[in-house]
Design a protein around this motif. Sequence first.
Motif, PDB file in Angstrom:
ATOM      1  N   UNK A   1       0.802  -1.225   0.000  1.00  0.00           N
ATOM      2  CA  UNK A   1       0.000   0.000   0.000  1.00  0.00           C
ATOM      3  C   UNK A   1       0.833   1.274   0.000  1.00  0.00           C
ATOM      4  N   UNK A   2       1.887   1.311   0.794  1.00  0.00           N
ATOM      5  CA  UNK A   2       2.641   2.562   0.927  1.00  0.00           C
ATOM      6  C   UNK A   2       3.909   2.612   0.091  1.00  0.00           C
ATOM      7  N   UNK A   3       4.373   1.474  -0.397  1.00  0.00           N
ATOM      8  CA  UNK A   3       5.635   1.487  -1.148  1.00  0.00           C
ATOM      9  C   UNK A   3       5.571   0.660  -2.432  1.00  0.00           C
ATOM     10  N   UNK A   4       4.402   0.692  -3.072  1.00  0.00           N
ATOM     11  CA  UNK A   4       4.229  -0.040  -4.328  1.00  0.00           C
ATOM     12  C   UNK A   4       5.084   0.571  -5.430  1.00  0.00           C
TER      13      UNK A   4
ATOM     14  N   UNK B   1      10.800  -7.004   4.299  1.00  0.00           N
ATOM     15  CA  UNK B   1      10.503  -6.090   5.409  1.00  0.00           C
ATOM     16  C   UNK B   1      10.778  -6.781   6.742  1.00  0.00           C
ATOM     17  N   UNK B   2      11.420  -6.048   7.614  1.00  0.00           N
ATOM     18  CA  UNK B   2      11.720  -6.577   8.948  1.00  0.00           C
ATOM     19  C   UNK B   2      10.445  -6.931   9.708  1.00  0.00           C
ATOM     20  N   UNK B   3       9.343  -6.262   9.387  1.00  0.00           N
ATOM     21  CA  UNK B   3       8.076  -6.502  10.084  1.00  0.00           C
ATOM     22  C   UNK B   3       7.178  -7.501   9.346  1.00  0.00           C
ATOM     23  N   UNK B   4       7.780  -8.366   8.509  1.00  0.00           N
ATOM     24  CA  UNK B   4       7.018  -9.374   7.776  1.00  0.00           C
ATOM     25  C   UNK B   4       7.551 -10.773   8.104  1.00  0.00           C
ATOM     26  N   UNK B   5       7.206 -11.290   9.286  1.00  0.00           N
ATOM     27  CA  UNK B   5       7.734 -12.605   9.681  1.00  0.00           C
ATOM     28  C   UNK B   5       7.220 -13.754   8.819  1.00  0.00           C
TER      29      UNK B   5
ATOM     30  N   UNK C   1      10.232   3.069   2.671  1.00  0.00           N
ATOM     31  CA  UNK C   1       9.675   4.382   2.963  1.00  0.00           C
ATOM     32  C   UNK C   1       8.314   4.507   2.273  1.00  0.00           C
ATOM     33  N   UNK C   2       7.395   5.220   2.835  1.00  0.00           N
ATOM     34  CA  UNK C   2       7.526   6.152   3.945  1.00  0.00           C
ATOM     35  C   UNK C   2       7.351   5.518   5.322  1.00  0.00           C
ATOM     36  N   UNK C   3       7.276   4.189   5.402  1.00  0.00           N
ATOM     37  CA  UNK C   3       7.018   3.522   6.681  1.00  0.00           C
ATOM     38  C   UNK C   3       8.225   3.473   7.610  1.00  0.00           C
ATOM     39  N   UNK C   4       9.408   3.789   7.079  1.00  0.00           N
ATOM     40  CA  UNK C   4      10.643   3.770   7.862  1.00  0.00           C
ATOM     41  C   UNK C   4      10.902   2.395   8.489  1.00  0.00           C
ATOM     42  N   UNK C   5      10.739   1.358   7.678  1.00  0.00           N
ATOM     43  CA  UNK C   5      10.946  -0.018   8.124  1.00  0.00           C
ATOM     44  C   UNK C   5      12.247  -0.538   7.523  1.00  0.00           C
TER      45      UNK C   5
END
Length: 172
Positions: free
Chosen positions: A25-28, A113-117, A139-143
Amino acid sequence: MTWQLRRATLDDVAAIMAIETSVFETDAWSDEMMRADVASPHTYYVVAFHPETPDAIDGYAGFLAPAGSRDGDVQTIAVAEHARRRGLGRVLMGALLGEARRRRVSEVFLEVREDNPVAQGLYDSLGFVPIAVRPHYYQPDDVAAVVMKLTVPAPQPGLAVGHEITATEAPA
């Protein structure tokens, strides 16, 4: 669940982008970036669909490995929400790794993504190992991105299993 895979074409980009923008959604990627990547001679993109509905794409994946390169990169992989948790991500990754072998690539890299286990677990189960972290990558999620690497195993020869043909079974 049964899917068929085929090489993606520019005609698939609209369906790919529908999944791309819903999953990322945010970094397509932009439509222009996806078109350029699908059309590149250095990439291999595959789409998955049900045999009865070949125009309805359920997932896609892309791989980059210029001719003669010993390294390759998983560019992207995504599965539509309705097709998740059925093994399609593994099927798509299998297609990319098969292409890596055909191109004689010895190492495949990817960022996740670090937040995608869930994705990290899939890649781990395929033999990828984390080798680095790129802070603030998405970005823009700063992940942060976890960089993973797979040393592509050489194909192992094996014996075919079957039965012996007798003279009465042999074709005429």
